[in-house]
Write a protein that holds these residues in place. Structure first.
Motif, short mmCIF file in Angstrom:
data_model
loop_
_atom_site.label_atom_id
_atom_site.label_comp_id
_atom_site.label_asym_id
_atom_site.label_seq_id
_atom_site.Cartn_x
_atom_site.Cartn_y
_atom_site.Cartn_z
N VAL A 69 0.82 -1.21 0.00
CA VAL A 69 0.00 0.00 0.00
C VAL A 69 0.85 1.26 0.00
O VAL A 69 0.67 2.15 -0.83
N PHE A 70 1.82 1.32 0.92
CA PHE A 70 2.54 2.58 1.07
C PHE A 70 3.82 2.64 0.24
O PHE A 70 4.31 3.71 -0.05
N ALA A 101 -0.41 0.33 -4.11
CA ALA A 101 -1.41 -0.60 -4.62
C ALA A 101 -2.80 0.00 -4.65
O ALA A 101 -3.68 -0.50 -5.33
N LEU A 102 -3.00 1.08 -3.88
CA LEU A 102 -4.34 1.66 -3.86
C LEU A 102 -4.52 2.73 -4.93
O LEU A 102 -5.57 3.34 -5.04
N THR A 103 -3.45 2.97 -5.71
CA THR A 103 -3.62 3.93 -6.79
C THR A 103 -3.24 3.34 -8.15
O THR A 103 -3.78 3.72 -9.17
N THR A 104 -2.29 2.39 -8.16
CA THR A 104 -1.92 1.76 -9.42
C THR A 104 -2.13 0.26 -9.32
O THR A 104 -2.16 -0.30 -8.22
N THR A 105 -2.26 -0.39 -10.47
CA THR A 105 -2.60 -1.81 -10.45
C THR A 105 -1.36 -2.69 -10.33
O THR A 105 -1.48 -3.88 -10.06
N LEU A 125 -1.04 -4.61 -7.13
CA LEU A 125 -2.30 -5.15 -6.65
C LEU A 125 -2.23 -6.64 -6.27
O LEU A 125 -2.72 -7.02 -5.21
N LEU A 182 -0.72 -7.10 -3.00
CA LEU A 182 -1.64 -6.75 -1.92
C LEU A 182 -2.68 -7.84 -1.70
O LEU A 182 -3.00 -8.21 -0.57
N MET A 183 -3.17 -8.39 -2.83
CA MET A 183 -4.28 -9.33 -2.74
C MET A 183 -3.89 -10.64 -2.07
O MET A 183 -4.70 -11.24 -1.36
#
Lengths: 337, 335, 301
Positions: free
Chosen positions: C254-255, C259-263, C266, C269-270
């Motif tokens: 995330v930081f 991951a919360l702005t680009t894929t 992701l 993160l998942m």
């Protein structure tokens, strides 16, 4: 409120109630026939699990899931067969035509509302326009039963004693002028003095209002006190019924005999009181063929294992027992010998 | 009334005891932070030309007690400062009192948390009733399982999933902050719209996170009440369904008020994650930032304020309970 | 209902146990999804024990493929150093499992002990202990952990389990006390006393076995809370960095990876998120099954 003569008659015919269990549908009440004469008090006695409460609920077509009425009829004068009633017509019959009084130990009042508010809910549910009149009627009924009506209506359940709650229950069952009243264990869990008071009230109100009353109890003393007629239940069947005095004085079914023998007397030695051997059957252990009582019966015969004894009239009473018949005295002698 | 006053007094006494415990923990932790930041600060100020006394006092303004004093003196200083509502000075926002910083952050936590709680409470309680009535059917099962899952999943997982879906995969909602910085703050439509847009994900996360708990609690409570004798009695008296429904609902919702208090407490904990993930400048984010920024007075203050919020939520829930349950009101049931 | 605590002959106990297992089987059979829960939990246990053995101590890095997209070789892509994400999740499960077990042990021992003592002794001890428990239950746990992390970096599995266990016994203590009190109210304890049984016997042979299911359920719930708290603490970044730790993975995704702005980050993160979701699902299903086995009210439906 004037028609004291409208006490309805009730005819229960071949009623069967089954409960759905993992072992399939098991009968809690099987083939029960019972007639409540208009204006009479009928007592139903039985041990727990005998099906007496289920029978009482059947009168309101209120057998709780997973149970259901699987056969038979409950004809009530002025209502017809309640087994066929559904939805609104059933709801209106309850309370308005048939009053039901719960066991005192059960809390039959909403703990969050005052008795008065619940009375108003009841009135509104049954379309009573004159709510003031309803409250007046309730106060009068409560007053008749020795309570301060205004104060009781202003109280919550937790502010009332068991005996007071029971009287409130009777008031709620009668306030809409129902003429058929079912009392399920009306005195259980009350102290002796309150029990006596409640029984006196039941008898008085019954006579004053001209009711047809059904009292369900496990206590033979209660029945002896109030009932005109008596029905004894065992294993989902009525094994014996007849006028109270006659049945108690000269029981013919072995189970009734056993029940009466089990009552300790004030006079005579305690040893004479003899408990029935064995345990009452549960839903799962009730025999499916033959007599339901044979396991505990002192007069068991071969035929009892195979044939369910039919309920037959013997004079003023109806008994379901192979041993009770034309040759009764002879057989009894054999047993004794 | 006397009962209510007694309960309130009890709550206040317990609340004060908790505040005492929490502040003592804060004090002990600030005192025992490795590297002694207070001494270091005083040292630095002296190097900048302050006398030892001046430096001592300057640090004391920051932390609420003199760095050179004895442990007990420091504790007494710290506590009397707190009693005068003086929480010390913030390091990260120089020249500002900790209380000012806290109040600024509190609005960003309290409003979304309350909105989320209310939303989930209403939704969860309604669904809980359905789950109870249809408990032997497919719908009831589905509701109960979804409730258990949502209840079981930690808030941060929900927050990250929602963020991944709505800001990364289908970017329709802003990823963080309270409002678009390009818009002039004020009472105007674009700003308020932007506020709502930014608050959507945090509020929805709060709501989803506690919704499952409400469904489960309401379901089991309704099932219990449905089995109560007075409901059968009401049915046998021929009461209308609408009355019976109200009897069930009111009796079933009662025990939920105790959970309401706890859940608000939990939400304040969860706020830490949600605010961190959505970069939402509330108390939780403040607590995290104060820790990473070594702003210990601010940290103690945030910890204290979160605790106070929980105490207040507890009292409010209990008073609500007292108002609706006549048994508690009359002291019939001692709990 | 099926739980008898009156002393009975050994044979009766055996029947009870047999009935119990039959009940378990029936509950499992009625909703097969519950078996899935057991399988998931067994899977995680296996992963935690055997997982790290499948990989070398130093996970291989593919420096040409940072944040690589999912492929056959890397089902969930790679992290910022090019390490396979699945490998990170699998090796990271050991830490999760270890802290969970330590937390569970401490929670159960402390919670049961304090709850039993409180419910059994009643009186002043009970009041004091329950006040303490209440206070512990109301003090916001996560903020307390965060504040604590400034003076003590409790990142080792043992320390983490200890801290979480010490903070987490309140719920179990309350449940056990309530059970003890209710058994006491029903006269079981007095009856056992009347039969001349010693306190140790009453507690050890009669009370504990009848309460074991409640303890187990509450412990399981406490453990779930502990797993979340532990992952959450690492995610917030207040504890030292460790490569194969679910919380740290979330944090860096995330930081660090945005991951919360680009894929790109992701999948990274998942993977841990899915692991947590799956673990939750397993625990929820098992608790649900336990609830039905031990809660007659639900069973009668």
């Amino acid at each position: 409120m004037t028609n004291a003569s409208t006490a309805p008659g009730v005819r229960i015919g071949d009623l069967t109630v089954v409960y759905k269990t993992q072992a399939g549908e098991l009968p809690a009440v099987s083939g029960v026939s019972l007639e409540l004469a208009p204006g009479s008090i009928t007592g139903v006695v039985g041990e727990s699990g005998s099906g007496k409460s289920t029978l009482a609920l059947s009168l309101l077509n209120a057998v709780q899931s997973p149970g259901r009425i699987s056969g038979g009829s409950v004809e009530i004068d002025g209502l017809g067969d309640v087994v066929g009633l559904r939805g609104e017509s059933l709801r209106k019959a309850r309370g308005r035509h048939i009053g039901y009084v719960f066991q005192a130990a059960q809390n039959s009042l909403n703990p969050l509302k005052t008795v008065g508010k619940q009375l108003l809910d009841l009135g509104r549910s049954h379309g009573v326009d004159d709510l003031r009149g309803l409250v007046r009627e309730a106060k009068e009924l409560l007053g008749r039963m020795g309570l301060d009506g205004a104060r009781v209506l202003d109280s919550h359940q937790h502010e009332l004693s068991g005996g007071m709650r029971q009287r409130v229950g009777i008031m709620l069952a009668l306030v809409l002028n129902a003429h058929l009243v079912v009392l399920d264990e009306p005195t259980t869990a009350l102290d002796m003095i309150t029990q006596a008071t409640i029984l006196r009230i039941i008898r008085e109100v019954h006579e004053e209002r001209g009711l047809t009353t059904l009292v369900i109890t496990h206590d033979i003393g209660v029945v002896a006190e109030v009932a005109d007629r008596l029905a004894v239940m065992y294993g989902g069947r009525i094994v014996e019924q007849g006028p109270t005095g006659a049945v108690l004085g000269a029981p013919s079914h072995p189970y009734t005999k056993g029940l009466i023998k089990a009552i300790p007397r004030l006079v005579g030695s305690l040893d004479e009181a003899r408990a029935l051997p064995g345990r009452p059957p549960t839903l799962a252990t009730v025999p499916t063929t033959g007599c339901v009582f044979r396991e505990r019966c002192a007069e068991r015969m071969d035929v009892c294992d195979s044939d369910d004894p039919p309920a037959l009239a013997h004079g003023d009473r109806i008994v379901a027992c192979h041993a009770v018949g034309t040759s009764e005295p002879a057989q009894l002698q054999e047993e004794v010998a | 009334m006397k009962q209510i006053a007694r309960r309130l007094a009890g709550h206040l006494a317990r609340g004060l005891a908790m505040i005492l415990v929490v502040t003592t923990i804060s004090f002990l932790i600030i005192r025992s932070i490795p590297g002694d930041p207070m001494a270091a600060k005083a040292q630095k100020l002296m190097e900048q030309g302050m006398s030892p006394e001046q430096a001592d006092r300057a640090v004391a303004v920051l932390y609420g007690f003199l760095p050179s004093g004895g442990m007990w003196d420091q504790y007494v200083d710290y506590m009397t400062g707190l009693a005068r509502l003086d929480l010390g000075q913030s390091l990260t926002v120089p020249g500002t009192g900790v209380s000012t910083v806290l109040l600024g952050a509190a609005q960003w936590t309290v409003l979304p948390v309350l909105a989320g709680t209310l939303l989930s409470f209403l939704l969860g309680v309604t669904m809980g009733v359905y789950a109870a009535i249809k408990r032997s059917g497919k719908l009831g099962d589905a509701l109960a399982v979804s409730g258990s899952l949502l209840h079981g999943v930690p808030q941060y997982v929900l927050a990250m999933l929602l963020a991944a879906i709505f800001t990364t995969l289908i970017p329709i909602l802003p990823a963080g902050g309270t409002a678009d910085i390009m818009i002039e703050p004020g009472f105007n439509a674009p700003y308020i719209g932007s506020l709502i847009e930014h608050a959507t994900l945090p509020v929805v996360t709060y709501a989803l996170a506690s919704y499952g708990g409400w469904i489960l609690a309401m379901k089991s409570s309704v099932v219990t009440v449905l089995g109560d004798d007075f409901i059968l009695a009401a049915e046998l008296r021929g009461l209308k369904r609408s009355f019976i429904f109200r009897y069930v609902a009111r009796n079933a919702i009662l025990p939920l008020f105790t959970i309401l208090a706890l859940s608000i407490g939990l939400l304040f904990g969860g706020a830490i994650f949600i605010e961190k993930i959505f970069n939402y400048p509330g108390l939780g984010l403040l607590l995290i930032d104060s820790i990473s920024g070594r702003d210990y007075a601010l940290m103690g203050g945030a910890f204290l304020l979160i605790t106070v919020a929980i105490i207040i939520a507890n009292i409010a829930a209990d008073l609500l309970y007292t108002v609706i349950d006549p048994r508690v009101r009359d002291g019939a049931e001692s709990s | 209902m099926s739980v008898t605590i009156m002393p009975e002959a050994g044979g009766a106990h055996a029947t009870l146990r047999r009935n119990f297992w039959r009940g378990v089987w029936r509950v499992m059979k009625r909703k097969p999804s519950r078996l899935v829960g057991v399988v998931i939990m067994a899977g995680f246990a296996f992963m935690g024990i055997a997982g790290p053995l499948l990989y070398p101590a130093q996970l291989p890095r593919d420096t040409d493929a940072l944040y690589a997209p999912p492929s056959w070789q890397h089902p969930f892509g790679t992290d910022f150093e090019g390490t396979d994400v699945v490998a990170l999740v699998v090796t990271g499960s050991q830490y999760v499992l270890l802290t969970a077990v330590i937390t569970a042990v401490i929670t159960v021992v402390l919670g049961t002990g304090i709850g039993l003592f409180s419910g059994f002794k009643r009186g002043r001890w009970d009041t004091v202990l329950m006040r303490v428990t209440d206070m512990k239950l109301t003090i916001p746990g996560l903020p307390l952990l965060l504040v604590l992390s400034t003076v003590w970096k409790f990142s080792a599995a043992f320390e983490m389990g200890l801290v979480l266990g010490l903070l987490g016994w309140g719920g179990v203590a309350r449940a056990v006390r309530a059970q003890t009190l209710s058994l006491r109210e029903r006269g079981f304890i007095e009856a056992a006393r009347g039969l001349g049984l010693s306190t140790t016997h009453i507690v050890g042979r009669e009370l504990l076995p009848s309460m074991a299911p409640y303890i187990a359920m509450n412990a399981l719930i406490a453990v779930t809370g502990a797993v979340y708290a532990q992952v959450g603490l690492f995610f917030l970044g207040v504890l030292p960095f460790e490569a194969s730790n679910w919380g740290v993975m979330l944090n860096t995704a995330v930081f660090g990876g945005g991951a919360l702005t680009t894929t790109a980050a992701l999948p990274y993160l998942m993977a841990p998120l899915l692991a947590i979701l799956l673990l939750t699902l397993g625990i929820v299903l098992v608790v649900d099954a336990m609830d039905e086995i031990f809660n007659p009210r639900l069973r009668e439906e």
